[in-house]
Design an enzyme around this catalytic site. Structure first.
Site, PDB file in Angstrom:
ATOM      1  N   GLY A 184       0.734  -1.208  -0.024  1.00  0.00           N
ATOM      2  CA  GLY A 184      -0.061  -0.020  -0.072  1.00  0.00           C
ATOM      3  C   GLY A 184       0.962   1.305  -0.107  1.00  0.00           C
ATOM      4  O   GLY A 184       1.897   1.396   0.724  1.00  0.00           O
TER       5      GLY A 184
ATOM      6  N   ARG B 120       0.474  -5.108  -6.453  1.00  0.00           N
ATOM      7  CA  ARG B 120       0.865  -6.516  -5.710  1.00  0.00           C
ATOM      8  C   ARG B 120       1.266  -7.540  -6.871  1.00  0.00           C
ATOM      9  O   ARG B 120       1.075  -7.442  -8.106  1.00  0.00           O
ATOM     10  CB  ARG B 120      -0.477  -7.100  -5.309  1.00  0.00           C
ATOM     11  CG  ARG B 120      -1.657  -6.111  -4.490  1.00  0.00           C
ATOM     12  CD  ARG B 120      -0.469  -5.897  -2.967  1.00  0.00           C
ATOM     13  NE  ARG B 120      -1.465  -4.986  -2.099  1.00  0.00           N
ATOM     14  CZ  ARG B 120      -1.308  -4.570  -0.920  1.00  0.00           C
ATOM     15  NH1 ARG B 120      -0.168  -5.124  -0.510  1.00  0.00           N
ATOM     16  NH2 ARG B 120      -1.886  -3.735  -0.284  1.00  0.00           N
TER      17      ARG B 120
ATOM     18  N   ASP C 259       4.799  -5.234   5.996  1.00  0.00           N
ATOM     19  CA  ASP C 259       5.148  -6.490   6.566  1.00  0.00           C
ATOM     20  C   ASP C 259       5.055  -7.478   5.317  1.00  0.00           C
ATOM     21  O   ASP C 259       6.160  -8.395   5.215  1.00  0.00           O
ATOM     22  CB  ASP C 259       3.958  -6.849   7.334  1.00  0.00           C
ATOM     23  CG  ASP C 259       4.381  -8.398   7.981  1.00  0.00           C
ATOM     24  OD1 ASP C 259       5.504  -8.663   8.706  1.00  0.00           O
ATOM     25  OD2 ASP C 259       3.578  -9.258   7.756  1.00  0.00           O
TER      26      ASP C 259
ATOM     27  N   THR D 251       4.163   2.041   5.980  1.00  0.00           N
ATOM     28  CA  THR D 251       2.865   1.697   5.992  1.00  0.00           C
ATOM     29  C   THR D 251       2.178   2.607   7.051  1.00  0.00           C
ATOM     30  O   THR D 251       2.623   2.850   7.916  1.00  0.00           O
ATOM     31  CB  THR D 251       2.782   0.364   6.412  1.00  0.00           C
ATOM     32  OG1 THR D 251       1.472  -0.133   6.944  1.00  0.00           O
ATOM     33  CG2 THR D 251       3.612   0.027   7.733  1.00  0.00           C
TER      34      THR D 251
ATOM     35  N   ASP E  64      -0.258   1.878   8.699  1.00  0.00           N
ATOM     36  CA  ASP E  64      -0.719   1.217   9.753  1.00  0.00           C
ATOM     37  C   ASP E  64       0.386   1.050  11.096  1.00  0.00           C
ATOM     38  O   ASP E  64      -0.171   0.939  12.413  1.00  0.00           O
ATOM     39  CB  ASP E  64      -1.109  -0.276   9.424  1.00  0.00           C
ATOM     40  CG  ASP E  64      -2.227  -0.217   8.537  1.00  0.00           C
ATOM     41  OD1 ASP E  64      -3.158   0.753   8.494  1.00  0.00           O
ATOM     42  OD2 ASP E  64      -2.276  -0.999   7.825  1.00  0.00           O
TER      43      ASP E  64
ATOM     44  N   ARG F  91      -6.483  -2.658   9.121  1.00  0.00           N
ATOM     45  CA  ARG F  91      -7.039  -4.058   9.155  1.00  0.00           C
ATOM     46  C   ARG F  91      -6.356  -4.922  10.319  1.00  0.00           C
ATOM     47  O   ARG F  91      -7.337  -5.736  10.967  1.00  0.00           O
ATOM     48  CB  ARG F  91      -6.703  -4.784   7.687  1.00  0.00           C
ATOM     49  CG  ARG F  91      -7.356  -5.970   7.546  1.00  0.00           C
ATOM     50  CD  ARG F  91      -7.413  -6.584   6.092  1.00  0.00           C
ATOM     51  NE  ARG F  91      -8.383  -5.770   5.343  1.00  0.00           N
ATOM     52  CZ  ARG F  91      -7.839  -4.715   4.295  1.00  0.00           C
ATOM     53  NH1 ARG F  91      -6.742  -4.434   4.277  1.00  0.00           N
ATOM     54  NH2 ARG F  91      -8.861  -3.992   3.625  1.00  0.00           N
TER      55      ARG F  91
END
Length: 322
Positions: free
Chosen positions: A11, A72, A103, A126, A128, A172
């Site tokens: 991402g 991806r 990750d 990231t 996150d 997520r």
């Protein structure tokens, strides 16, 4: 180390361009040729590789997204795909690789190194903030600021109409955006995937607040929460039919936008130190920031565990929202 390459994977995150810029200009300063790889591992396999010069990264530090693009790649998940990727690096005489991603990207990097001994330095990119071995990941600061700005505006409407808003933010597998944006906006509840949602506690809190005439509520929910924002909305509507309850999903707006000063500076630091690490012959490491110092951690250890949620911050939410 005469020639290195850089790619962004997974991402996108605000600040990735600052890291790419730092990698390119640091390499050039040390007389190392640098190549860019478009579309991450997919571009590596497909030989979408091009030489980069200092002017190629001019005027990008303030831009969100990634100028190298990202994608991806299912093919890279196979042994054959990684063999082709290594072959492309050899064809261009590339001695080392800087991978900016999360990750999943690092797990792929570990396999590429194990199978083909490609020298690799990772940079955590990231929103996150779920990477271990670092206090910071590129894009997290901007994403939280974006969420805070949106939640502040929603609270204005909530206050004007005495409404309860359930706001879903990204995350997520990690609740750091929810937790930090919730504290910063004075949310009454924050629900994260790291903890099982106690719906009864939420219902009791709202019932208590109603009895003391507190009619404005903000509940921030990470998208990966086990119960979910949409399900919680239905439960609350059934329990409190007299209340005006709204559900808002912030979505991908948290990924975009101009990176904050903090993301620009820290991403630049990590890009700079990633090149120095390759120059010194180091490999299979991630450049992270711990206690405001750049530290190198083994990639294979980084991918074994996620950044744990801060229990103190979760306790703060309960206390400060009372």
């Amino acid at each position: 180390m005469k020639r290195i390459a850089v790619l962004t994977s997974g991402g996108d995150a605000p600040g990735m361009n600052a890291a790419v810029r730092a990698v390119v200009r640091t390499a050039i300063y040390h007389n190392i040729e640098v190549y860019g790889i478009r579309y991450g591992y997919k571009g590596l396999i497909e030989d979408d590789i091009f030489p980069m010069r200092s002017r190629d990264v001019a005027n990008i530090i303030q831009l969100g997204g990634t100028m190298l693009k990202t994608a991806r790649s299912k093919e890279f998940m196979t042994v054959e795909g990684r063999a082709l990727a290594a072959e492309q690096l050899k064809k261009h005489n590339i001695d080392g690789l800087v991978i900016i991603g999360g990750d999943g990207s690092f797990k792929g990097a570990c396999k590429l190194y194990a199978e083909h001994q490609v020298p690799i330095i990772g940079i955590p990119g990231t929103i996150d903030k779920d990477i271990s071995g670092t206090d910071y990941t590129i894009g997290f600061d901007t994403a939280v600021n974006t969420a805070v700005e949106a939640i502040d505006k929603i609270r204005d409407t909530a206050a004007a109409h005495d409404r309860l808003f359930i706001i879903e933010v990204m995350g997520r597998d990690a609740g750091y955006i929810a937790l930090n944006s919730g504290i910063a906006t004075g949310a009454e509840s924050v629900l994260v995937p790291e903890r099982i949602t106690n719906v009864e506690r939420v219902l009791n809190m709202i019932d208590y607040d109603q009895k003391r005439k507190k009619n404005v509520h903000i509940i921030v929910v990470a998208e990966g929460d086990d119960f979910g924002a949409e399900a919680l909305t239905h439960v609350l509507q059934n329990k409190f039919p007299e209340m005006e309850i709204r559900h808002s999903v912030l979505g991908h707006m948290q990924r975009g936008g101009s990176p904050s000063y903090y993301d620009r500076v820290q991403a630049s630091r990590l890009g700079y130190h990633a090149v120095l690490a390759l120059k010194e012959g180091k490999s299979q490491l991630m450049a992270g920031i711990i206690n405001n110092e750049v530290k190198l951690s083994p990639l294979d250890e980084v991918v074994k565990k996620h950044q744990s949620i801060d229990d103190d911050l979760l306790d703060m939410v309960k206390i400060l929202s009372s």
